[in-house]
Structure formats: structure tokens, C-alpha cells
Design an enzyme around this catalytic site. Structure first.
Site, PDB file in Angstrom:
ATOM      1  N   ASN A 183       0.856  -1.195   0.000  1.00 20.19           N
ATOM      2  CA  ASN A 183       0.000   0.000   0.000  1.00 20.19           C
ATOM      3  C   ASN A 183       0.893   1.247   0.000  1.00 20.19           C
ATOM      4  OD1 ASN A 183      -1.361   2.284   1.171  1.00 20.19           O
ATOM      5  ND2 ASN A 183      -3.055   0.934   1.699  1.00 20.19           N
ATOM      6  N   ASP A 239      -0.117   4.502  -0.070  1.00 16.53           N
ATOM      7  CA  ASP A 239      -0.834   5.732   0.314  1.00 16.53           C
ATOM      8  C   ASP A 239       0.087   6.773   0.959  1.00 16.53           C
ATOM      9  OD1 ASP A 239      -3.164   4.504  -0.457  1.00 16.53           O
ATOM     10  OD2 ASP A 239      -3.923   4.188   1.578  1.00 16.53           O
ATOM     11  N   HIS A 240       0.978   6.294   1.828  1.00 18.84           N
ATOM     12  CA  HIS A 240       1.727   7.271   2.625  1.00 18.84           C
ATOM     13  C   HIS A 240       2.909   7.900   1.890  1.00 18.84           C
ATOM     14  CE1 HIS A 240      -1.152   6.895   5.631  1.00 18.84           C
ATOM     15  NE2 HIS A 240      -0.907   5.619   5.873  1.00 18.84           N
ATOM     16  N   ARG A 282       3.874  18.882   1.294  1.00 21.31           N
ATOM     17  CA  ARG A 282       4.480  20.064   0.694  1.00 21.31           C
ATOM     18  C   ARG A 282       3.705  20.594  -0.512  1.00 21.31           C
ATOM     19  NH1 ARG A 282       9.714  21.915   1.976  1.00 21.31           N
ATOM     20  NH2 ARG A 282       9.721  21.780   4.235  1.00 21.31           N
ATOM     21  N   HIS A 338      -5.639   3.680  -1.618  1.00 15.75           N
ATOM     22  CA  HIS A 338      -6.965   4.042  -1.108  1.00 15.75           C
ATOM     23  C   HIS A 338      -7.287   5.467  -1.538  1.00 15.75           C
ATOM     24  CE1 HIS A 338      -9.666   4.291   2.782  1.00 15.75           C
ATOM     25  NE2 HIS A 338     -10.313   4.582   1.680  1.00 15.75           N
ATOM     26  N   ARG A 351      -9.408   8.147  -0.858  1.00 12.27           N
ATOM     27  CA  ARG A 351     -10.371   8.540   0.171  1.00 12.27           C
ATOM     28  C   ARG A 351     -11.244   9.681  -0.332  1.00 12.27           C
ATOM     29  NH1 ARG A 351      -8.856   6.530   5.590  1.00 12.27           N
ATOM     30  NH2 ARG A 351     -10.579   7.817   6.287  1.00 12.27           N
ATOM     31  N   ARG A 411      -7.017  12.845   1.019  1.00  8.87           N
ATOM     32  CA  ARG A 411      -5.925  13.299   1.884  1.00  8.87           C
ATOM     33  C   ARG A 411      -4.570  12.734   1.457  1.00  8.87           C
ATOM     34  NH1 ARG A 411      -7.301   9.966   7.370  1.00  8.87           N
ATOM     35  NH2 ARG A 411      -9.299  10.976   7.076  1.00  8.87           N
ATOM     36  N   HIS A 412      -4.563  11.601   0.781  1.00  9.44           N
ATOM     37  CA  HIS A 412      -3.267  11.113   0.255  1.00  9.44           C
ATOM     38  C   HIS A 412      -3.373  10.825  -1.252  1.00  9.44           C
ATOM     39  CE1 HIS A 412      -5.178   7.394   1.587  1.00  9.44           C
ATOM     40  NE2 HIS A 412      -4.838   7.555   2.858  1.00  9.44           N
ATOM     41  N   GLU A 425      -8.679   0.559  -3.044  1.00  9.53           N
ATOM     42  CA  GLU A 425      -9.452   0.602  -1.790  1.00  9.53           C
ATOM     43  C   GLU A 425     -10.403   1.773  -1.854  1.00  9.53           C
ATOM     44  OE1 GLU A 425      -7.775   0.865   2.136  1.00  9.53           O
ATOM     45  OE2 GLU A 425      -6.224  -0.524   1.502  1.00  9.53           O
ATOM     46  N   THR A 481      -6.896   6.381  10.124  1.00  7.69           N
ATOM     47  CA  THR A 481      -6.786   5.275   9.181  1.00  7.69           C
ATOM     48  C   THR A 481      -8.082   4.485   9.271  1.00  7.69           C
ATOM     49  OG1 THR A 481      -5.447   3.354   8.547  1.00  7.69           O
ATOM     50  CG2 THR A 481      -5.608   3.823  10.897  1.00  7.69           C
ATOM     51  N   THR A 482      -8.207   3.423   8.474  1.00  4.31           N
ATOM     52  CA  THR A 482      -9.453   2.651   8.495  1.00  4.31           C
ATOM     53  C   THR A 482      -9.562   1.922   9.823  1.00  4.31           C
ATOM     54  OG1 THR A 482      -9.026   2.349   6.148  1.00  4.31           O
ATOM     55  CG2 THR A 482     -10.854   1.113   7.077  1.00  4.31           C
ATOM     56  N   GLU A 511     -11.021  -9.372   3.172  1.00  2.08           N
ATOM     57  CA  GLU A 511      -9.741  -9.018   3.791  1.00  2.08           C
ATOM     58  C   GLU A 511     -10.002  -8.846   5.275  1.00  2.08           C
ATOM     59  OE1 GLU A 511      -7.173  -6.220   1.851  1.00  2.08           O
ATOM     60  OE2 GLU A 511      -6.356  -5.523   3.759  1.00  2.08           O
ATOM     61  N   HIS A 514      -3.530  -4.586   7.872  1.00  2.00           N
ATOM     62  CA  HIS A 514      -3.641  -3.414   8.735  1.00  2.00           C
ATOM     63  C   HIS A 514      -2.714  -3.538   9.931  1.00  2.00           C
ATOM     64  CE1 HIS A 514      -5.117   0.272  10.456  1.00  2.00           C
ATOM     65  NE2 HIS A 514      -5.720   0.480   9.314  1.00  2.00           N
ATOM     66  N   GLY A 515      -1.773  -2.605   9.978  1.00  2.00           N
ATOM     67  CA  GLY A 515      -0.871  -2.517  11.128  1.00  2.00           C
ATOM     68  C   GLY A 515       0.195  -3.600  11.167  1.00  2.00           C
ATOM     69  N   GLY A 566       1.154  -1.381   4.315  1.00  5.85           N
ATOM     70  CA  GLY A 566       1.548  -0.062   3.857  1.00  5.85           C
ATOM     71  C   GLY A 566       2.431   0.698   4.816  1.00  5.85           C
ATOM     72  N   HIS A 567       1.840   1.181   5.889  1.00  9.86           N
ATOM     73  CA  HIS A 567       2.503   2.143   6.761  1.00  9.86           C
ATOM     74  C   HIS A 567       3.888   1.685   7.217  1.00  9.86           C
ATOM     75  CE1 HIS A 567       3.141   4.253  10.658  1.00  9.86           C
ATOM     76  NE2 HIS A 567       2.738   5.278   9.929  1.00  9.86           N
TER      77      HIS A 567
END
Ligand code: PXP
Length: 250
Positions: free
Chosen positions: A11, A13-14, A22, A47, A49, A53-54, A74, A104-105, A155, A198-199, A220-221
Site C-alpha cells: 500500500n 498511500d503514505h 508540501r 486508497h 479517500r 488526503r493522500h 481501496e 486510518t481505516t 480481507e 492493517h498494522g 503499507g505504513h
């Protein structure tokens, strides 16, 4: 049971979160997607959203065109997102709940209470040739609902387990992991493909890789965080290695 191959969806996204901090065009999430695939990812998850936001609409388009491997889109089950997904034609769409205030979700989709809305969205995506997964809590009731909705994939939300594991709360972590194992077995019994995410980090990915019915992890993160220190390719390769070790040692 025989082990299914275990895929890694990265993922990105980040990468977009950092870019948007920026307001310019770097770092480019599409470049990250290409690098992650080159390093061994089996697919890319992003994702879009509601608040953008990302990831942005143009990122989805660019990633879809740039990678030869599956894109997992997503999204919330809204009219706007359904239209974008059907236009973008990703390999897969993962329906997730979305709240503007969340970081986050936070939880799985309410597939019981929101059954009819999720079912309608699932059918529209499926008719457009998109494989649908539902991001759900690891519960048998949620899998029963996924069966009734006609989703080919679920998932399992691993957030509660990952949090208990990180906090060193062994009792809660064991309980959450048992829920994941039971849900994965039940999904397989019902001929639903099972993913999880997730996580997750190296440790939890290694552990969950030992659950034979799980066919894909979406992470992802942690990978993007590791990329700051190691580079994205090394972070993806390390994660792949952790997953392979977990699968082999099971
Ligand atoms: N799977 C789903 C459905 C998600 O919503 C997320 C977070 O965007 C992930 C996997 C990846 O979670 P994380 O970024 O914590 O690895």
C-alpha cells in the site's frame, strides 16, 4: 491443508501523504508503485479517500497504467467511488468503511447492518469485471454476510491483533489471533479467498504467514516507514522474506 501461495500487496498511500505535506509532486506514489513491484511486490494497493488526503484521482489512473501487476483500489461504497473505480478498471476493489475524522481505516465494514448497500456496490463492481473484496472484522458473522453478499474475497482487519501485539498484551493478542485463524478457516470453507492487513510489521507478517488459508497480505505504513531508513526496495524485500519464513516454518 495445502498452503496457498502468499502474495504481498504494498500500500503506497503514505508516499502520497509525504508528497501532499508540501503540496508538490514528490515523492511520486506511482514511482513507488513501480519500485515496489520491481522489488517483489505482487500488487499495489491504494486508497482513494473521499477527502483525497493522500492518493488522488490522477494517481490511481497513473498507477493503473504504469504497473503490470494487479492494482487493488481501496474505496468506500459510494456512488462517486463506484464511478471512478468502474472507469479506472483496477484488477480489484476492496470496499472499506470511511469516516472523515479517522486517521486510518479503524474497523471493518459493517457487512451485517450495511448488507444491502454493500451487496449493490459489490454487484456493480463485479459486473464491471472487478474482483471485489470486503474489508471485515475477523468474525464468522461477517463472513456469513460476505457469502450472502456474493463477495469472492474478504480481507480480515488485523488492526486489533497488531495493536495488542505491539502493546505486549499476550492474552489479547492470542485471542485476536485465534479470531483471525478461525475466520480464515471459515472463509476458506465457504470458498471465499482470504486476505489480511492493517498494522502489520515484519514480526506480525511472519506470524500471520503461517495461517494457510490466507492468500494475500496488504501492508503499507510499516513498509513506507522502513523505506525511510532502508530504501523502498529493501523494505519490500525484507517483508517478502519475513512472509516466506513464516510460511515455510508453519
Ligand atoms: N488493508 C486495508 C483494507 C487498509 O485500509 C489498510 C490501510 O490503508 C491496509 C490494508 C494497510 O494497513 P497499514 O498501512 O497499517 O499496513
Amino acid at each position: 491443508m495445502a498452503f496457498l501461495p502468499l502474495r504481498l500487496g504494498v500500500n503506497i498511500d503514505h508516499v502520497a501523504t509525504v508528497r501532499n505535506a508540501r503540496g508538490g509532486s514528490v515523492p511520486d506514489p506511482c514511482r513507488a508503485a513501480i519500485e515496489a513491484i520491481a522489488a517483489g511486490a505482487d500488487g499495489i494497493t491504494a486508497h482513494l479517500r473521499e477527502d483525497r488526503r493522500h492518493i488522488r484521482d490522477a494517481d490511481m489512473e497513473a498507477i493503473r497504467k504504469a504497473i503490470g501487476k494487479p492494482l487493488n483500489f481501496e474505496m468506500a461504497a459510494t456512488e462517486e467511488m463506484l464511478a471512478i473505480a468502474i472507469r479506472t478498471q483496477p484488477h480489484a476493489a476492496c470496499l472499506v468503511p470511511e469516516k472523515r475524522s479517522e486517521r486510518t481505516t479503524e474497523g471493518g465494514l459493517d457487512v451485517v447492518g450495511g448488507h444491502d448497500q454493500v451487496k449493490a456496490a459489490t454487484h456493480r463492481l463485479k459486473s464491471a469485471g472487478i474482483r471485489v473484496s470486503l474489508f471485515i472484522e475477523p468474525s464468522l458473522a461477517a463472513i456469513d454476510a460476505a457469502v450472502s453478499i456474493g463477495a469472492p474475497v474478504v480481507e480480515l482487519h488485523t488492526g486489533a491483533w497488531a495493536e495488542a501485539f505491539a502493546a505486549g498484551d499476550d492474552v489479547a493478542a492470542d485471542m485476536e489471533f485465534a479470531r483471525i485463524r478461525a475466520a480464515a478457516a471459515y472463509a476458506h470453507q465457504n470458498e471465499i479467498e482470504c486476505h489480511a492487513g492493517h498494522g502489520l510489521n515484519y514480526q506480525t507478517a511472519r506470524l500471520i504467514a503461517a495461517v494457510p488459508q490466507i492468500a494475500e497480505l496488504n501492508i503499507g505504513h510499516f513498509i513506507i516507514g522502513e523505506a525511510i531508513f532502508l530504501g523502498l526496495a529493501a523494505a519490500v524485500k525484507n517483508m517478502r522474506l519475513a512472509m516466506n519464513e513464516g510460511r515455510a516454518g508453519a
